[in-house]
Design a protein around this motif. Structure first.
Motif, PDB file in Angstrom:
ATOM      1  N   CYS A 169      -7.808   0.513  -0.983  1.00  0.00           N
ATOM      2  CA  CYS A 169      -6.751   0.861  -1.931  1.00  0.00           C
ATOM      3  C   CYS A 169      -7.344   1.036  -3.325  1.00  0.00           C
ATOM      4  O   CYS A 169      -8.176   0.263  -3.767  1.00  0.00           O
ATOM      5  CB  CYS A 169      -5.691  -0.248  -1.937  1.00  0.00           C
ATOM      6  SG  CYS A 169      -4.425   0.001  -3.184  1.00  0.00           S
TER       7      CYS A 169
ATOM      8  N   CYS B 278       1.452   2.715  -0.602  1.00  0.00           N
ATOM      9  CA  CYS B 278       1.210   1.969  -1.836  1.00  0.00           C
ATOM     10  C   CYS B 278       1.179   2.880  -3.061  1.00  0.00           C
ATOM     11  O   CYS B 278       1.341   2.423  -4.189  1.00  0.00           O
ATOM     12  CB  CYS B 278      -0.097   1.191  -1.738  1.00  0.00           C
ATOM     13  SG  CYS B 278      -1.567   2.251  -1.641  1.00  0.00           S
TER      14      CYS B 278
ATOM     15  N   CYS C  92      -1.414   5.334  -3.425  1.00  0.00           N
ATOM     16  CA  CYS C  92      -2.712   6.002  -3.529  1.00  0.00           C
ATOM     17  C   CYS C  92      -3.160   6.467  -2.158  1.00  0.00           C
ATOM     18  O   CYS C  92      -2.573   6.114  -1.147  1.00  0.00           O
ATOM     19  CB  CYS C  92      -3.760   5.070  -4.129  1.00  0.00           C
ATOM     20  SG  CYS C  92      -4.429   3.880  -2.941  1.00  0.00           S
TER      21      CYS C  92
HETATM   22 ZN   LIG Z   1      -3.122   1.904  -3.086  1.00  0.00          ZN
END
Ligand SMILES: [Zn+2]
Ligand SMILES: [Zn+2]
Length: 329
Positions: A71, A53, A55
């Protein structure tokens, strides 16, 4: 080719959660983990996102003790990831174990020493006289070059630098190391990780490292001759014996090349005494008197030049000096 060596340069700080090591080491994870990784006491604060994603998911412990990776992207992208205690364990490289294994693979004496440089350690010394073998594990060209520069500043010359791969070793680093007669080798092309966890070298360390050993200088015959004459001079000035003095036996046996019988005749002593004197010569000079016969031309030219300079010296000095020489004879 095994991905082990490249993986070491990919993992920043050489500490990561198991999933990161597993993907980097691929099929070698189990073996490498057992042999060269150790578990840290602290646990990971974040873990890589399996969905990419963007991160690193923050590790959050719920009130019931369960762990999730949350996240941190803005806007939020991924579902929380459920984590086990094993997932957030931090594994780091065990430098001592890897260093010893590399030294052993190359047949060097393991000699571990901190150098105060980032991710760099002396792991061995090659050959009795000690050519330092240093391992560095860097993540980029800048870090690698920094270490090369610092090592040269500290060790000055003649060492061997090892790194997992050669990808940060460029012409600049090569030039620097070459100047100080230091060698670089990448482990990727030299070592194989065996299923037992041992490392096996494909080339012997003698073949690899010998060119970087300090050159052993053969003594120059003229220097040897000079040393011998100086020692004989010392013996002569001590003058402890009257019969067949060592300096005289040296002159007849080594310079003139007479056999022991002839020396005995010249000195008017027994052959046994000559043999004894030759033994004393051997003790004093650390060399076989018979071998010294090869240096006779050197003895001659050195003594000629000494006589010349002495003659000039005497010529310039007063008569008092001359009388001193007479007294000595
Ligand atoms: Zn993330
Ligand atoms: Zn994610």
């Amino acid at each position: 080719m095994s991905k082990v060596w490249q993986c070491l340069e990919d993992i920043h700080g050489l500490v990561a959660v198991p999933v990161t090591w597993r993907s980097g080491l691929a099929g070698s994870f189990e073996v490498f983990h057992a042999a060269y990784l150790r578990t840290r006491t602290d646990r990971a604060k974040s873990i890589p996102c399996p969905n990419g994603c963007g991160c690193a998911h923050e590790v959050v412990e719920h009130r019931d003790g369960s762990l999730v990776g949350v996240c941190r992207c803005e806007p939020w992208n991924c579902e929380d990831i459920r984590l086990s205690a094993e997932d957030v364990v931090l594994l780091e490289l065990n430098w001592q174990k890897l260093g010893r294994a590399i030294a052993r693979a190359f047949g060097c004496d393991a000699k571990l020493g901190e150098l105060g440089l980032p991710h760099t350690m002396q792991i061995a010394s090659f050959s009795g006289i000690g050519l330092p073998v240093v391992l560095t594990i860097q993540n980029g060209r800048d870090g690698f070059q920094n270490v090369v520069g610092q090592l040269i500043a500290r060790l000055r010359e003649r060492f061997v630098l090892l790194a997992p791969t050669g990808r940060f070793y460029d012409a600049h680093a090569h030039g620097l190391l070459n100047c100080v007669k230091a060698g670089f080798f990448n482990l990727e092309s030299l070592l194989t990780l065996l299923p037992s966890g041992l490392l096996q070298a494909r080339t012997s360390s003698g073949e690899l490292f010998s060119p970087f050993l300090p050159e052993v200088k053969e003594p120059v015959p003229e220097e040897v001759a000079r040393q011998v004459l100086a020692l004989i001079g010392e013996l002569h000035s001590q003058k402890t014996v009257r019969k067949a003095p060592v300096s005289e036996v040296f002159r007849l046996y080594c310079k003139e090349g007479y056999a022991a019988e002839r020396v005995a005749k010249e000195c008017r002593c027994s052959k046994a005494l000559v043999v004894l004197r030759l033994k004393q010569l051997r003790m004093k000079l650390g060399r076989d008197p018979a071998e010294l016969r090869q240096l006779s031309s050197h003895f001659e030219s050195i003594e000629d030049s000494l006589t010349d300079s002495r003659a000039k010296h005497i010529h310039r000095e007063s008569a008092i000096d001359e009388s001193r020489f007479e007294e000595e004879d």
